[in-house]
Design a protein around this motif. Structure first.
Motif, PDB file in Angstrom:
ATOM      1  N   ASP A 292      34.164  -8.304   0.125  1.00  0.00           N
ATOM      2  CA  ASP A 292      33.487  -9.480   0.587  1.00  0.00           C
ATOM      3  C   ASP A 292      31.814  -9.342   0.534  1.00  0.00           C
ATOM      4  O   ASP A 292      31.186 -10.313   0.327  1.00  0.00           O
ATOM      5  CB  ASP A 292      33.956  -9.706   2.061  1.00  0.00           C
TER       6      ASP A 292
ATOM      7  N   LYS B 129      29.609 -12.006  -1.449  1.00  0.00           N
ATOM      8  CA  LYS B 129      28.770 -12.745  -0.703  1.00  0.00           C
ATOM      9  C   LYS B 129      27.394 -12.481  -1.127  1.00  0.00           C
ATOM     10  O   LYS B 129      26.676 -13.527  -1.103  1.00  0.00           O
ATOM     11  CB  LYS B 129      28.766 -12.641   1.061  1.00  0.00           C
TER      12      LYS B 129
ATOM     13  N   LEU C 255      26.622 -14.671  -4.013  1.00  0.00           N
ATOM     14  CA  LEU C 255      26.610 -16.184  -3.781  1.00  0.00           C
ATOM     15  C   LEU C 255      25.064 -16.495  -2.973  1.00  0.00           C
ATOM     16  O   LEU C 255      24.812 -17.778  -3.352  1.00  0.00           O
ATOM     17  CB  LEU C 255      27.709 -16.587  -2.807  1.00  0.00           C
TER      18      LEU C 255
ATOM     19  N   ASN D  57      33.534 -17.279  -4.814  1.00  0.00           N
ATOM     20  CA  ASN D  57      33.752 -17.752  -3.736  1.00  0.00           C
ATOM     21  C   ASN D  57      35.216 -17.826  -3.506  1.00  0.00           C
ATOM     22  O   ASN D  57      35.902 -17.410  -2.301  1.00  0.00           O
ATOM     23  CB  ASN D  57      33.134 -19.062  -3.258  1.00  0.00           C
ATOM     24  N   THR D  58      36.144 -18.409  -4.537  1.00  0.00           N
ATOM     25  CA  THR D  58      37.568 -18.100  -4.356  1.00  0.00           C
ATOM     26  C   THR D  58      37.916 -16.924  -4.074  1.00  0.00           C
ATOM     27  O   THR D  58      39.073 -16.385  -3.467  1.00  0.00           O
ATOM     28  CB  THR D  58      38.285 -19.143  -5.319  1.00  0.00           C
TER      29      THR D  58
ATOM     30  N   ARG E 155      36.790 -14.453  -3.099  1.00  0.00           N
ATOM     31  CA  ARG E 155      36.199 -13.723  -2.097  1.00  0.00           C
ATOM     32  C   ARG E 155      37.344 -14.240  -0.894  1.00  0.00           C
ATOM     33  O   ARG E 155      37.671 -13.290  -0.104  1.00  0.00           O
ATOM     34  CB  ARG E 155      34.753 -14.368  -1.582  1.00  0.00           C
ATOM     35  N   HIS E 156      37.610 -15.355  -0.994  1.00  0.00           N
ATOM     36  CA  HIS E 156      38.705 -15.810   0.078  1.00  0.00           C
ATOM     37  C   HIS E 156      39.856 -15.228  -0.222  1.00  0.00           C
ATOM     38  O   HIS E 156      40.602 -14.961   0.926  1.00  0.00           O
ATOM     39  CB  HIS E 156      38.764 -17.358  -0.032  1.00  0.00           C
TER      40      HIS E 156
END
Length: 640
Positions: free
Chosen positions: A60, A64, A67, A101-102, A104-105
């Motif tokens: 993460d 992050k 991003l 981002n996907t 990461r989630h």
């Protein structure tokens, strides 16, 4: 600009395999690695839950950072947004960041799910398999992002090579057909070093140079050449120029080659100007005729001259000629373009809404005449016709330099600084007593009638002396007073002698006898005097008389008692009182206890460090053997 869009500071993006190696090796290094089956099940669960949580947080954190560091196209200046769309395709760029981002989630969700399952693990084997499954799913998610990571790394490298352009500063933008002399002009007026070659499209990207004019910093942007065809047919190189023209507030310098050595006719170059003219809206435009050393403006045909004049008349463009080969007109073009841009920026501010807020704060005061009398400017007579100083004129006023030469030159002549003093009397100029001394007026402390008052005092003294005012009958001293006075004189004399003797005793450099002389007996001294022919009897008697005599004690018990009393007597001498040093300066027991408490508090810091006192700076063992010998084991370096 560098503070807002510093793309050179973006952290490099690792590949998919390197990404996994970085995160998993960090998990191995930063978390415990030893577990046994005989541990409590709660301890085993916490061990593997910590592994999963730490791996998920590491993924993460890295995702992050990617991003956050890459620019978001909706948040940056439109110039950079469109430029990135031209260079990298906005949709592809957003898709890559969206996949990061996907991922990461998804990794966060996997970590949460397996931590929840680990809470119900009933054995070491079950917990270990859940941990392996969690890390395997996280690794699978990241392996699928290898193409997006590779694309973002390519974008980062290209962003780092982009020039640092400030969209809001004073800018001169050079545009036109390829090979018309744009880069040569930029090399002339800035410190940039753009490659110049005799073929088209030498410049394939935007180049930025900087210069100074009127104590201001200016940026000059060299754009790639543009061809005259529809917008949808233009390639990436040409679209960079179109993007800069569309978004930057600047002064546009459109270059035209009248000699047509660039490979394009004057008509084609004028046609390109009209096709991109909508991009020049609200910008000062200048038509720069380059290479006038090969073809001057006067030598072109009437038809081509009419095309140029139409641009000047209809589009309000200013036409200037120059030659980068001979440097003719280059500085004129630079100064004119800067002046036009400054004037355009001032006009834009005057038309805006902010100018009203500024004008409301300014109040211009106009003086009102108090009467009808005209007051014209007055110039003193001779102020404008005053003759200049002529060193050869014999009637000219003498200067200090002339007086110095007449008096013998430098070192002989001493300038008189007081001769121009403005005083009531000329005699006061060289007065010894100044008017002002240390900030005080000397006249306030001097009486002008001091001499008369002094003479009057002397006359009065003579009169009193003549009248016998100062005469007195000397009374004879009686015998008692004489005896008292003689006693006092004797006491004073004795005190002075005592002081002199005390000083002599304290003198450190007084002569001392040699040790051999001190060890000699009285009889040896007497024999020595007799050998010299002198009488030694008197010397021997005097020495024996001065020798200390030991008093005989009546009995042994008396001597023992005397020695005991002497031992019990304090060192201060007879009559002194023995007192405890801790009670000196203390009024009562309470104050003594308080002072003892303060003393113990002051010693606490020294006691903590095992110091003997405040001055103890000793290090007992600088290299303890148990710390600096033997094999070092795995673990923390800090011995504490």
């Amino acid at each position: 600009m560098t503070t807002l869009y510093n793309f050179k500071q973006i952290t490099p993006v690792p590949t998919g395999g390197d990404f996994l190696d970085i995160v998993l090796s960090k998990t191995q290094r930063k978390t415990p690695t030893v577990i046994h089956a005989n541990f409590a099940i709660s301890r085993i669960r916490n061990f593997y839950m910590r592994k999963v949580k730490f791996t998920q947080e590491s993924f993460d954190e890295r995702l992050k950072a990617i991003l956050d560091e890459f620019p978001k196209l909706d948040d940056i200046h439109p110039f950079y947004s469109d430029l990135m769309n031209v260079l990298y395709d906005k949709d592809h760029y957003k898709l890559a960041l969206g996949q990061m981002n996907t991922a990461r989630h998804l990794i966060d969700q996997v970590g949460k799910d397996y931590v929840r399952l680990l809470k119900f693990g009933d054995s070491l084997y079950r917990c270990k398999q859940l941990k392996k499954a969690a890390m395997g799913r996280m690794a699978t998610i990241m392996r699928r992002q290898k193409d997006s990571l590779a694309y973002l790394e390519q974008v980062r490298q290209h962003l780092a090579r982009l020039p640092s352009i400030d969209p809001n500063t004073r800018t001169l933008l050079v545009c036109g057909y390829p090979n018309v002399g744009k880069s040569s002009f930029m090399n002339k007026i800035t410190r940039a070093d753009v490659d110049v070659q005799p073929y088209a499209f030498t410049t394939k990207s935007l180049f930025v140079g900087h210069m100074d004019y009127k104590y201001l910093r200016w940026q000059v942007i060299d754009t790639p050449g543009i061809l005259d065809h529809p917008l949808e047919n233009r390639n990436t190189i040409e679209m960079q120029s179109i993007t800069a023209l569309a978004h930057l507030r600047c002064c546009v310098l459109y270059f035209i080659d009248l000699s047509e050595r660039c490979g394009y006719s004057i008509k084609e170059q004028v046609s390109l100007f009209h096709s991109i003219k909508p991009l020049f809206a609200n910008k000062p435009v200048m038509l720069i005729i380059n290479k006038i050393d090969a073809m001057k403006i006067e030598d072109v045909s009437a038809e081509d001259r009419q095309l140029l004049d139409d641009i000047v008349e209809k589009d309000k463009a200013q036409m200037l000629g120059m030659s980068c080969y001979t440097d003719e007109g280059v500085m004129n073009v630079k100064q004119t373009a800067c002046d036009r841009l400054l004037q355009a920026r001032v006009d834009a501010k005057m038309k805006g809404q902010k100018i009203n807020d500024v004008l409301n704060k300014i109040h211009l005061t106009k003086p009102v005449p108090r009467d009808d009398n005209p007051r014209l400017p007055h110039i003193p007579e001779g102020a404008l016709t005053k003759p200049k100083y002529d060193a050869q004129d014999p009637n000219r006023p003498k200067l200090e330099k002339d007086l110095e030469a007449e008096a013998g030159g430098a070192g002989v002549y001493n300038i008189d600084l007081k001769k121009r003093y403005l005083l009531e009397s000329e005699e006061w100029k060289h007065d010894i007593i100044p008017e002002i001394w240390e900030g005080h007026n000397v006249a306030d402390f001097i009486d002008s009638d001091i001499q008369e008052q002094l003479d009057e005092l002397e006359r009065e003294e003579e009169r009193l002396e003549a009248e016998g005012y100062y005469k007195s009958d000397d009374e004879e001293l009686n015998s008692e007073d004489e005896a008292l006075q003689s006693t006092a004189n004797a006491i004073r004399e004795r005190n002075s002698i005592t002081q002199i003797e005390a000083r002599l005793k304290t003198v450190k450099n007084r002569p001392t006898l040699p040790k051999t002389a001190i060890k000699r007996k009285v009889s040896e001294v007497a024999d020595h005097f007799e050998s010299l022919g002198l009488d030694g009897t008197e010397v021997e008697n005097r020495a024996r008389s001065r020798a200390p005599k030991r008093a005989r004690s009546a009995s042994r018990g008396e001597s023992v008692a005397r020695s005991a009393s002497m031992a019990a007597r304090p060192s201060g001498g007879e009559g002194s009182v023995v007192r405890d040093r801790t009670t000196l300066g203390v009024r009562n027991v309470k104050q003594k206890l308080e002072s003892e408490k303060v003393r113990q508090l002051s010693m606490r810091n020294a006691n903590l460090h095992a110091k003997r006192g405040e001055s103890d700076r000793a290090i007992q063992t600088k290299m303890p053997k148990h710390l600096f010998s033997g094999k070092r084991k795995s673990g923390s370096t800090d011995r504490r």
